[in-house]
Motif scaffolding. Structure first.
Motif, PDB file in Angstrom:
ATOM      1  N   LEU A   1       0.933  -1.319  -0.019  1.00  0.00           N
ATOM      2  CA  LEU A   1      -0.114   0.027   0.158  1.00  0.00           C
ATOM      3  C   LEU A   1       0.695   1.114   0.147  1.00  0.00           C
ATOM      4  CD1 LEU A   1      -3.022  -0.056   2.474  1.00  0.00           C
ATOM      5  CD2 LEU A   1      -3.109   0.414   0.153  1.00  0.00           C
TER       6      LEU A   1
ATOM      7  N   MET B   1      -2.130  -4.089  -6.322  1.00  0.00           N
ATOM      8  CA  MET B   1      -0.838  -4.540  -5.825  1.00  0.00           C
ATOM      9  C   MET B   1      -1.018  -4.843  -4.401  1.00  0.00           C
ATOM     10  SD  MET B   1       1.246  -4.183  -8.111  1.00  0.00           S
ATOM     11  CE  MET B   1       2.870  -4.517  -7.283  1.00  0.00           C
TER      12      MET B   1
ATOM     13  N   TRP C   1       3.010   1.404  -3.226  1.00  0.00           N
ATOM     14  CA  TRP C   1       2.337   1.833  -4.686  1.00  0.00           C
ATOM     15  C   TRP C   1       1.114   2.644  -4.391  1.00  0.00           C
ATOM     16  CZ3 TRP C   1       4.331  -0.317  -9.060  1.00  0.00           C
ATOM     17  CH2 TRP C   1       5.335  -1.034  -9.014  1.00  0.00           C
ATOM     18  N   GLY C   2       0.968   3.422  -3.223  1.00  0.00           N
ATOM     19  CA  GLY C   2      -0.065   4.185  -2.770  1.00  0.00           C
ATOM     20  C   GLY C   2      -0.428   5.323  -3.832  1.00  0.00           C
TER      21      GLY C   2
ATOM     22  N   ILE D   1      -2.225  -8.574  -5.134  1.00  0.00           N
ATOM     23  CA  ILE D   1      -1.029  -9.525  -5.493  1.00  0.00           C
ATOM     24  C   ILE D   1       0.080  -9.732  -4.184  1.00  0.00           C
ATOM     25  CG2 ILE D   1       1.393  -9.312  -6.682  1.00  0.00           C
ATOM     26  CD1 ILE D   1      -0.362  -7.914  -9.129  1.00  0.00           C
TER      27      ILE D   1
ATOM     28  N   ALA E   1      -8.664  -1.878 -11.911  1.00  0.00           N
ATOM     29  CA  ALA E   1      -8.088  -1.433 -10.711  1.00  0.00           C
ATOM     30  C   ALA E   1      -6.575  -0.981 -10.761  1.00  0.00           C
ATOM     31  CB  ALA E   1      -7.811  -2.898  -9.890  1.00  0.00           C
ATOM     32  N   ARG E   2      -6.376   0.329 -11.312  1.00  0.00           N
ATOM     33  CA  ARG E   2      -5.270   1.082 -11.801  1.00  0.00           C
ATOM     34  C   ARG E   2      -4.631   1.833 -10.765  1.00  0.00           C
ATOM     35  NH1 ARG E   2      -9.992   2.487 -13.278  1.00  0.00           N
ATOM     36  NH2 ARG E   2     -10.697   4.574 -13.344  1.00  0.00           N
ATOM     37  N   GLY E   3      -4.148   0.860  -9.497  1.00  0.00           N
ATOM     38  CA  GLY E   3      -3.499   1.521  -8.535  1.00  0.00           C
ATOM     39  C   GLY E   3      -3.012   0.566  -7.455  1.00  0.00           C
ATOM     40  N   ALA E   4      -3.087   1.050  -6.363  1.00  0.00           N
ATOM     41  CA  ALA E   4      -2.458   0.231  -5.164  1.00  0.00           C
ATOM     42  C   ALA E   4      -3.428  -1.056  -4.917  1.00  0.00           C
ATOM     43  CB  ALA E   4      -2.333   1.118  -3.958  1.00  0.00           C
ATOM     44  N   THR E   5      -4.632  -0.837  -5.542  1.00  0.00           N
ATOM     45  CA  THR E   5      -5.597  -1.910  -4.921  1.00  0.00           C
ATOM     46  C   THR E   5      -4.983  -3.240  -5.720  1.00  0.00           C
ATOM     47  OG1 THR E   5      -6.904  -1.499  -6.904  1.00  0.00           O
ATOM     48  CG2 THR E   5      -7.702  -0.606  -4.782  1.00  0.00           C
TER      49      THR E   5
ATOM     50  N   ALA F   1      -7.109  -7.564   0.317  1.00  0.00           N
ATOM     51  CA  ALA F   1      -6.754  -6.529  -0.330  1.00  0.00           C
ATOM     52  C   ALA F   1      -7.454  -5.262   0.103  1.00  0.00           C
ATOM     53  CB  ALA F   1      -7.177  -6.902  -1.754  1.00  0.00           C
ATOM     54  N   SER F   2      -6.828  -4.129  -0.404  1.00  0.00           N
ATOM     55  CA  SER F   2      -7.449  -2.887  -0.064  1.00  0.00           C
ATOM     56  C   SER F   2      -8.483  -2.662  -1.125  1.00  0.00           C
ATOM     57  CB  SER F   2      -6.139  -1.889   0.204  1.00  0.00           C
ATOM     58  OG  SER F   2      -6.845  -0.577   0.527  1.00  0.00           O
ATOM     59  N   GLY F   3      -9.390  -2.078  -0.859  1.00  0.00           N
ATOM     60  CA  GLY F   3     -10.677  -2.071  -2.046  1.00  0.00           C
ATOM     61  C   GLY F   3     -10.640  -0.562  -2.525  1.00  0.00           C
ATOM     62  N   PRO F   4     -11.503  -0.538  -3.549  1.00  0.00           N
ATOM     63  CA  PRO F   4     -12.220  -1.474  -4.299  1.00  0.00           C
ATOM     64  C   PRO F   4     -11.492  -2.289  -5.314  1.00  0.00           C
ATOM     65  CG  PRO F   4     -12.784   0.606  -4.909  1.00  0.00           C
ATOM     66  CD  PRO F   4     -11.741   0.877  -4.019  1.00  0.00           C
TER      67      PRO F   4
END
Lengths: 386, 386
Positions: free
Chosen positions: B41, B268, B44-45, B271, B262-266, B226-229
């Protein structure tokens, strides 16, 4: 892939190589987190964290203050009647297109529209008519082009388009079209206007009401220092009953948002950065000055800035004939520029590009911009005998 | 709201009061981040961080290994032909409904379907036919009910439904229906089946192919640490060309995902947690044992567990007549339970509920579950003279 210990090692925590670089990628400069947002990420990272005190609707949550943010602060910031958080600017656009248009209807897009505007319209089943721009070097968008496009659609399909969209600014040249004039032209034909402000909202002052836009879409991860994906949507009173209509199966849930959207850390980073974002928008004149200074430095070196001049946005497009020449001669070919910039800790010009590229000066400040400009100069010097 | 220094103080970094509690909210137990995800998070935040090395399509990014995750690991994990990351399970469901159905078509939903399945169907313009359950105390879903519903739709509308959906397990009682039988019934009528596995994928073993589901939806923030959404979607080879169709305006972008999701920290965090999620799924028997142990302890105290018995999932629904009696007599009324649990550092039963509530035992382990069960017992004792 068999999911054994060996293959799973590929995943887990992965380092971000570009962290710490000077990042001039237009996708990145407005999305860098503030310190408050970094703290919020860790605090609210767990799955559905914001739902701890939810009574059933995300934007009605009082603690944390999502209600105040969505219903009081955001409408003021966007200068519109109603606002919502969404999963991104493209999701905001699709929500509008899907509720205002019916499959088979038409939409008018500016010729510089982002690909996601095309894809959102396609997903909503809309036919697309584009308003042409003037091409190189200005890529100027004539507001009267909207009248022509609307009339063409009406002639061809028997009724006016359901919606028009303008990209403000566009994501290639950073041009700011005369959105107010465009809104006025569209309204003469009773066509509502959606302002795609993915590169405006959170960077520069923008008022849906002053422009006369019926809808405004913004991007949290692109321009509001939020961790993505998250976007914002502003809607006028007139269209709110359509776009924000509630489900017949569940009376508190809004159909276009499938009930709830940014249900996690994303909305908390948006809220965390919001005070700083409000303040940085007030500092926009300085950002424009920095962009112009940078553009002038690059033009002195023989680069050519395309699009509006003098430029009024941090996103800029350059033509670099000399870099292209070099790329044709050096061993590393078209990857030389990426590598030479990387060696100077600069990231954001796409690997392989030399002749044309875009970049953004947003939030970097004069000192870092000097490093970037000096690096361009250094690289030109390095290859001056080639 | 005027956006001045005083009103902006409301926003910025906000503490999460429930952090550190034992959280038994079914929305939260499967979404708690792993240590690797917490690290991811922060790393890649920033806004569009994963796009640093993107060539134009999110799931084609090689570094970080999003490509390997989406195209190799996920299809194996879900046991399906093709997989994608989405903005959530509801967005996965909408993508399927919107591409498989046309406005006016019918969809068959189980009577225990989540509200977001109704709202997604409504957004896609689908008519809904529900398969009834048997009601209290079991809420049993008879697979043959799908045959009846399909035949009714065919009779009433002249053609079979475009799609059927089953919730596996449902979000109220944690019942696991006989999805394999349901798939087989649906396929007898050539109706494809969407498995809503928001509370299954990432918690328990689930195989789209073994069940015979044509589509499977999962939730990153609900059940994959995972951190949403963020959500996942699995699609069979047969339907992939429809659901994953590409844009006619931009040949690399998939229409239903508006290009990228999901183009961000979500992504990552998804994963980052994935190796641990794969491993915890293998430990599902222990989770079921813990749930049964907990259910038995509560039943010894006079609570009644509704839904399947013996239970096979961590999400459980209880009837608590004694708590209801207390709530009618104590000063704090129906808020007493929430407050008494809070005083014991336990969160997750909705404030104001006493007679009926749901909870989840997932990932808490026997020690914490003992604390929760003991607390229930303590609270009963505290009010035994009332």
């Amino acid at each position: 892939m068999k999911l054994d210990d060996s293959s799973l090692q590929k995943f887990g925590f992965i380092k971000r190589e570009t962290l710490g670089s000077i990042n001039i990628d237009p996708l990145q400069t407005g999305g860098r987190l503030t310190e408050a947002a970094k703290q919020a990420l860790v605090e609210w990272g767990d799955g559905y964290s914001v739902c701890d005190f939810c009574g059933g609707v995300l934007d009605q949550i009082k603690k944390p203050p999502i209600y105040d943010f969505v219903h009081k602060a955001l409408p003021e910031f966007l200068d519109c009647d109603e606002a919502r958080v969404t999963n991104g600017a493209r999701e905001s656009k699709f929500a509008v297109m899907h509720s205002i248009g019916k499959p088979g209807d038409w939409i008018v897009l500016d010729g510089l529209a982002h690909y996601s505007s095309y894809v959102a319209a396609e997903r909503a089943g809309l036919n697309i008519k584009t308003v042409p721009h003037s091409g190189s070097p200005d890529y100027y968008l004539d507001p009267e082009g909207y009248a022509t496009a609307i009339e063409e659609v009406t002639k061809e399909s028997g009724k006016p388009p359901a919606l028009a969209l303008v990209t403000y600014p566009d994501g290639n040249y950073g041009n700011l079209p005369d959105a107010r004039k465009i809104a006025s032209v569209c309204h003469q034909y009773d066509v509502p206007l959606l302002l795609n402000g993915a590169y405006a909202v959170g960077r520069m002052p923008v008022s849906a009401k002053e422009i006369g836009a019926d809808f405004i879409a913004g991007s949290g991860h692109k321009s509001m220092a939020a961790s993505g994906p998250i976007g914002v949507l502003g809607v006028s009173e007139e269209y709110a009953p359509i776009v924000l209509r509630k489900s017949k199966h569940n009376k508190v849930k809004e159909v276009e948002f499938l009930g709830c959207t940014a249900r996690g850390a994303t909305v908390m980073t948006l809220i965390a950065s919001f005070p700083d974002v409000v303040k940085r928008v007030r500092n926009w004149d300085q950002e424009v000055e920095n962009a112009r200074w940078f553009s002038a430095r690059l033009e002195e070196m023989g680069f050519i800035q395309r699009g509006q001049k003098p430029h009024s946005h941090d996103l800029m497009f350059f033509e670099a004939p000399r870099f292209y020449e070099i790329s044709e001669k050096v061993k590393k070919g078209r990857y030389f520029l990426y590598k030479d910039l990387k060696a100077r800790n600069i990231h954001g010009i796409k690997s392989g590009l030399t002749k044309y590229f875009k970049l953004s000066t947003f939030g970097l400040g004069r000192e870092k911009l000097e490093v970037v400009a000096d690096s361009f100069e250094d690289i030109l010097k390095k290859y001056e005998d080639i």
